[in-house]
Design a protein around this motif. Sequence first.
Motif, PDB file in Angstrom:
ATOM      1  N   ILE A 364      21.513  43.493  42.357  1.00  0.00           N
ATOM      2  CA  ILE A 364      20.584  43.042  43.386  1.00  0.00           C
ATOM      3  C   ILE A 364      19.271  42.550  42.784  1.00  0.00           C
ATOM      4  O   ILE A 364      18.671  41.601  43.271  1.00  0.00           O
ATOM      5  N   GLU A 365      18.857  43.170  41.693  1.00  0.00           N
ATOM      6  CA  GLU A 365      17.620  42.727  41.034  1.00  0.00           C
ATOM      7  C   GLU A 365      17.786  41.301  40.523  1.00  0.00           C
ATOM      8  O   GLU A 365      16.915  40.451  40.701  1.00  0.00           O
ATOM      9  N   ALA A 424      26.107  42.947  37.419  1.00  0.00           N
ATOM     10  CA  ALA A 424      25.314  44.083  36.944  1.00  0.00           C
ATOM     11  C   ALA A 424      25.508  44.262  35.441  1.00  0.00           C
ATOM     12  O   ALA A 424      26.530  43.900  34.893  1.00  0.00           O
ATOM     13  N   SER A 426      22.505  45.215  32.408  1.00  0.00           N
ATOM     14  CA  SER A 426      21.466  45.989  31.727  1.00  0.00           C
ATOM     15  C   SER A 426      20.277  46.259  32.651  1.00  0.00           C
ATOM     16  O   SER A 426      20.198  45.711  33.752  1.00  0.00           O
ATOM     17  N   CYS A 428      19.363  48.959  34.215  1.00  0.00           N
ATOM     18  CA  CYS A 428      19.595  49.778  35.415  1.00  0.00           C
ATOM     19  C   CYS A 428      18.683  50.999  35.437  1.00  0.00           C
ATOM     20  O   CYS A 428      18.348  51.566  34.401  1.00  0.00           O
ATOM     21  N   THR A 429      18.311  51.356  36.630  1.00  0.00           N
ATOM     22  CA  THR A 429      17.529  52.576  36.816  1.00  0.00           C
ATOM     23  C   THR A 429      17.949  53.205  38.134  1.00  0.00           C
ATOM     24  O   THR A 429      18.269  52.478  39.081  1.00  0.00           O
ATOM     25  N   CYS A 435      21.827  48.831  45.665  1.00  0.00           N
ATOM     26  CA  CYS A 435      22.544  48.141  44.598  1.00  0.00           C
ATOM     27  C   CYS A 435      24.017  48.553  44.664  1.00  0.00           C
ATOM     28  O   CYS A 435      24.323  49.750  44.646  1.00  0.00           O
ATOM     29  N   ALA A 437      26.315  48.512  42.447  1.00  0.00           N
ATOM     30  CA  ALA A 437      26.755  49.315  41.299  1.00  0.00           C
ATOM     31  C   ALA A 437      26.309  50.766  41.450  1.00  0.00           C
ATOM     32  O   ALA A 437      27.041  51.704  41.116  1.00  0.00           O
ATOM     33  N   GLN A 438      25.098  50.942  41.986  1.00  0.00           N
ATOM     34  CA  GLN A 438      24.599  52.320  42.190  1.00  0.00           C
ATOM     35  C   GLN A 438      25.350  53.002  43.334  1.00  0.00           C
ATOM     36  O   GLN A 438      25.603  54.197  43.291  1.00  0.00           O
TER      37      GLN A 438
HETATM   38  S1  SF4 Z   1      20.694  49.462  39.045  1.00  0.00           S
HETATM   39 FE1  SF4 Z   1      21.303  47.920  37.525  1.00  0.00          FE
HETATM   40  S2  SF4 Z   1      22.810  46.653  38.592  1.00  0.00           S
HETATM   41 FE2  SF4 Z   1      21.727  47.811  40.148  1.00  0.00          FE
HETATM   42  S3  SF4 Z   1      20.097  46.511  40.827  1.00  0.00           S
HETATM   43 FE3  SF4 Z   1      19.247  47.791  39.217  1.00  0.00          FE
HETATM   44  S4  SF4 Z   1      19.497  46.616  37.344  1.00  0.00           S
HETATM   45 FE4  SF4 Z   1      20.826  45.694  38.887  1.00  0.00          FE
END
Ligand code: SF4
Length: 900
Positions: A364-365, A424, A426, A428-429, A435, A437-438
């Motif tokens: 999403i970022e 997705a 690198s 990530c936080t 998101c 992936a999260q």
């Molecule tokens: S956690 Fe990773 S994949 Fe998800 S929005 Fe943040 S940088 Fe992108």
Amino acid sequence: MLKPYTDKPEQFAVVYTHAGLIPDRGNRIYAVAAKILHPDGAQDEFDSLVRYARHTEREYYYSGIPRKKLEDAPAAEEVRRELAEFLSGTDVLFILDDHHILNETRNFCGRDKRIVDLSFAAEFFMPYLRSCTAKSIREHLHDRQREKFSFSAPEVADLSVKLIRHITGTLLNSGDSPHAPVFRHFLQKSDTLFGTAFLHLSRHFQDWFGGLPAPDSDADTENWRPFLEKAARSGRNKKQRVPFRPVSYENLENLYRGLALHGQGFRLRPEQVAYGCHVAAALNDRAVLTLEAGTGTGKTQGYLIPVLEFLRLNPNARVVISTYTKNLQEQIFRQELTFTRDALPIYNDIRVALLRGKSGYICIEKLDSMYEKESTGAPLLAWLYCLGLAVHFRAADADAAGEKVKAYLNDGHFLIRMLRDTSAGSGCTPRHTLCPAQVVTAEALAADLVITNHHKLALLDHDPILSGLFTHYIIDEANHFETAVRNAFREEVRSRDIRFALRYLENRAGRILERAAGEHREAMVRAVGAVADLRAALRDFRDILVSISPRAAQGQVHALPYDHPAFQDGHLRAHISDMQAALKTLIAAFGRIGNAESRRLLRIQARTARRIETALTDLGEAAGALRDIEENIALENNITAYQIFNRNWTLMAQWVRVDGLIRHQIYDRKDCVVYTAATLCHRGKFDSFRAITGMYAPPGNIENEMAQKEFRFARIPSPFSPDAMEIRVHEDAVSGRFDNKAAWTGAITAILPELITRNRGRTLVLFSSYQDLEQIAEKVRSAISGTRYPLLIQRPGQDTVSLCDEFRAIRESVLFGVDTFWYGVDFRGNTLTQVIITRIPYPPPGTPLLMARKKVMSPKEYWNRYHYDMEIKMKQGIGRLIRSDTDRGKVVILDTRYRP
Ligand code: SF4
């Protein structure tokens, strides 16, 4: 369709045509239906057949129109005239173009019409559909299967109206889809016929499609993030410590009986119970089990039942099931588990998650940083498509993007790049809770059972959140595991990706320079210089690769001789170091604008800063990959390879053997591993698979964990009668050796049509490469098209789901396939009674991997492996024929090198 649209027409039409493959008197259309929709709910209808003498069997199956009727139909010119008159007051047509005949349809209706391609709309708004044929759209809208394959043209015209109603009334309606305002906003903003036509229909054709609320304000919708699904913050609740409880073998049989009693169509099979007991024993005893189970054993339920029972008895345990194909993951997650839990509700409390590799999700970022406020047309729709994937599907899978979506939005590879660049990876936080992936990581964290792919499984312990949580692995389709592990640990650098990041950075640096002063200005000047240096290094490197093999075909993978004299100082290392240094200089130069104060002084907006950060992260990753490649380049167990493209190159490095990796990543860390597949043995033994997957302790290291692992091996033969299948080499076959190609091609061309006619179609023809397939298809197409047996041909990059559906639905059809058709398809019943194997699938010996194997393996080991790979693929191809108790048929091999 992607050009601006401002008129507000009073009427729209949907049109559908059937068209033949070969023009007949200049025309291919043989049936047409149209429907004009008026805003008050009234409609006018048109429908006609068109005279056409070339109607083939496949066309009959599409349309259900017998040839006789077409012979008596009015001529094309007459129908065209009437249709033009019918559509005279209508300038926008919605056309469901599921067979790629939009041009013919448009010519037939009149070139002055504006077209909205409804197949594109279906792919765009419903990326979760397996395919966008009339059949699958209808099945989706009606939520039930349709046996019949053919559709009359009026039927599809009706279906088109239903599809528009679904899009406008459900998908773009806030009542049913909470994120609909966002989509309406960006569709309007796209300033395209496609975007605004749907909104216009829903607002002004209420009697047809229901009304939408008033347009949303920018403030409500341009900020799209709050409409996203949010990751749950908590993991799973801590459970009490409970003593280990083994799965009881007696009870397993009862569970299968229960499944047979309550699960529709499920039958108790002793082979499956035996299979389940092996899996249960491995789970109970923490063993590494390799279990070959012939077709028809019922592998999936064979491991699902013991796994679910194991998890029910041991609430603290966690299991991962991994497969090679996405189809099988989806099937386990959506169908098999639902089926089991419906029949045995005691497993309803077990939490299950479907997990892809992180790069399989939309970031999403990155998606946010890609959004350009001034963007309209195709670029904005491509971005919105990615947002749709994130909302509906979570995935960033460039392969899964529909053909129409690619055709309209991928100009200059724009969409594919957008999908890749928004995947997705690198940075990530855990703070990024909006998101996909999260969201799935949180689901996996809370789950007892995770379904994933081999690639993700290999890297699971590298995930900072999931690492170490799962200690029991079931690895289905295990003969692909080695390849997946090799790919998971491979390093790759693509000059195209670096250039893409450079283009953006250079553009931004230019703008920043205009307002920068002092040390910021100096840094930006350095940054621009670093961009130029890096570009030159990339160009030089391509020139060297070309000079190493001037005649290398574009895109082909070649082993890279890293100590070639063409390199500066005679070694590739020097160039890799230079590129790394140039990357580091560039990253450092842009790093000057990394802090908030610099950004404020230089008036860099937050979104631009994020995008610069993403580009720098990508370049940082490229530098890291180059460092790894450089470090490992001279290792014996390493292959370095490259591809050359028009302006670009790709450099890659991977391991030759991965047995050590598997030992270290899996046997040393996991409690139980079950490898399973229909074909794992070679000449009745597991030795090859055992060596490939590192089930031998490394010499001189017998004290380690490996020595304490118990490795078990078992085979369960297929319950199907061996008499159900005849395997023979055709009497006119010749050798399929590569140096006998001309004779082989001639023989196949002569044999195939006859074999197909004699079997009355119902044939799967397997090829070892696209090159073979295309060459033979070209030669036999007319001979087969002249028969009653529709010919279906796999094309590179084509969606195979609709091809499989068509092959199943048209019993007499013939399918030419490569790749997944050897192992990943299941055709039950009499739609398939003959499998033809055109060439023994020996691996092509000149690939970098095989050349590297020759270096690291003894000749005996190399040839054993070579024959193992071929035999496994051969068995998989033969295994396509008999998929159920009642299946019967023959396998005909057109290569005299076959030895049973
Ligand atoms: S956690 Fe990773 S994949 Fe998800 S929005 Fe943040 S940088 Fe992108």
